[in-house]
Design an enzyme around this catalytic site. Structure first.
Site, PDB file in Angstrom:
ATOM      1  N   TRP A  72      -7.450  -3.014  -2.940  1.00 42.29           N
ATOM      2  CA  TRP A  72      -8.174  -2.142  -2.013  1.00 42.29           C
ATOM      3  C   TRP A  72      -8.789  -2.940  -0.865  1.00 42.29           C
ATOM      4  O   TRP A  72      -8.874  -2.458   0.258  1.00 42.29           O
ATOM      5  CB  TRP A  72      -9.223  -1.331  -2.760  1.00 42.29           C
ATOM      6  CG  TRP A  72      -9.980  -0.385  -1.879  1.00 42.29           C
ATOM      7  CD1 TRP A  72     -11.301  -0.397  -1.598  1.00 42.29           C
ATOM      8  CD2 TRP A  72      -9.438   0.720  -1.126  1.00 42.29           C
ATOM      9  NE1 TRP A  72     -11.625   0.629  -0.739  1.00 42.29           N
ATOM     10  CE2 TRP A  72     -10.500   1.332  -0.428  1.00 42.29           C
ATOM     11  CE3 TRP A  72      -8.140   1.245  -0.985  1.00 42.29           C
ATOM     12  CZ2 TRP A  72     -10.322   2.431   0.404  1.00 42.29           C
ATOM     13  CZ3 TRP A  72      -7.968   2.359  -0.149  1.00 42.29           C
ATOM     14  CH2 TRP A  72      -9.049   2.928   0.521  1.00 42.29           C
TER      15      TRP A  72
ATOM     16  N   GLU B 177      -5.376   5.510   0.217  1.00 44.52           N
ATOM     17  CA  GLU B 177      -5.143   5.239  -1.210  1.00 44.52           C
ATOM     18  C   GLU B 177      -3.641   5.106  -1.481  1.00 44.52           C
ATOM     19  O   GLU B 177      -3.219   4.270  -2.280  1.00 44.52           O
ATOM     20  CB  GLU B 177      -5.747   6.339  -2.089  1.00 44.52           C
ATOM     21  CG  GLU B 177      -7.259   6.362  -2.129  1.00 44.52           C
ATOM     22  CD  GLU B 177      -7.908   5.176  -2.836  1.00 44.52           C
ATOM     23  OE1 GLU B 177      -7.195   4.357  -3.448  1.00 44.52           O
ATOM     24  OE2 GLU B 177      -9.144   5.069  -2.780  1.00 44.52           O
TER      25      GLU B 177
ATOM     26  N   TYR C 286     -18.826  -1.472   1.439  1.00 46.00           N
ATOM     27  CA  TYR C 286     -18.070  -0.276   1.048  1.00 46.00           C
ATOM     28  C   TYR C 286     -18.634   0.306  -0.252  1.00 46.00           C
ATOM     29  O   TYR C 286     -18.857   1.517  -0.361  1.00 46.00           O
ATOM     30  CB  TYR C 286     -16.585  -0.635   0.886  1.00 46.00           C
ATOM     31  CG  TYR C 286     -15.743   0.485   0.328  1.00 46.00           C
ATOM     32  CD1 TYR C 286     -15.445   1.610   1.114  1.00 46.00           C
ATOM     33  CD2 TYR C 286     -15.249   0.437  -0.970  1.00 46.00           C
ATOM     34  CE1 TYR C 286     -14.680   2.652   0.603  1.00 46.00           C
ATOM     35  CE2 TYR C 286     -14.481   1.472  -1.486  1.00 46.00           C
ATOM     36  CZ  TYR C 286     -14.207   2.571  -0.698  1.00 46.00           C
ATOM     37  OH  TYR C 286     -13.453   3.608  -1.204  1.00 46.00           O
TER      38      TYR C 286
END
Length: 196
Positions: free
Chosen positions: A47, A39, A17
């Protein structure tokens, strides 16, 4: 071994990522919507938790098609709340549905969500030059403004910290630290494969 931002750690998914997505400018409305929803889903979590569930999110949220999501009913909400493959927070799920409707309104009034959201950095990615992770802010005047504007338009789970994480993810700001191998690539407009 390339030098990366410290937050990427040693998890393969996180590294991929970091190397291929984070900080690359995104102008596609569908991808911007997906990132804004994810988000918001991350609030209070890490995350990596969201990343691990992202593919399943895409599947059960109709590929983050805002029109379809805006029409979800109570039956669909119950399905989602009971799906262990996603973050099963009823408030966040309802917020995603509400945000889909708000997103569609912005598309109508501004021609695209991209045009609206990129105005907070005057249409150009901000090139920061942080030397270490502790220097990177959690929010900025721009994310404060974005948060206020989104809330005014009815969006939920769009506090300034969430907005800034979104800005970092979609390349509105280049917050790779200067020693990271991606910093110069992003700054010079190179994508993940090294081509402009």
């Amino acid at each position: 071994m390339p030098v990366r931002c410290a937050w990427a750690g040693d998890d393969e998914l996180y590294i991929r990522y970091h190397d291929r997505e984070w900080g690359i400018p995104v102008y596609d409305d569908n991808r911007l919507f997906e990132m804004l929803i994810l988000e918001g889903m991350q609030a209070g979590l890490s995350w990596i938790t969201v990343l691990r569930k992202r593919d399943h999110f895409r599947k059960v949220f109709d590929g983050f098609d805002a029109l379809k999501i805006s029409q979800y009913d109570e039956k669909k909400i119950e399905e989602l709340v009971n799906d262990p493959g996603i973050i099963r927070n009823r408030l966040k799920i309802r917020a995603a549905i509400q945000n889909a409707g708000c997103f569609l309104e912005i598309q109508q009034t501004h021609g695209s969500f991209s045009r609206f959201i990129w105005q907070f950095v005057d249409g150009e990615p901000r090139q920061n030059a942080w030397r270490s992770l502790p220097e990177v802010p959690a929010k900025t005047a721009e994310s404060d403004r974005m948060s206020r504007e989104l809330k005014k338009r009815g969006f939920k789970f769009v506090g300034s910290t969430i907005c800034y994480a979104f800005m970092q993810a979609v390349g509105m700001v280049n917050d790779h630290v200067v020693d990271c191998f991606r910093y110069e690539e992003i700054k010079s407009g190179l994508n993940q494969s090294g081509r402009r």
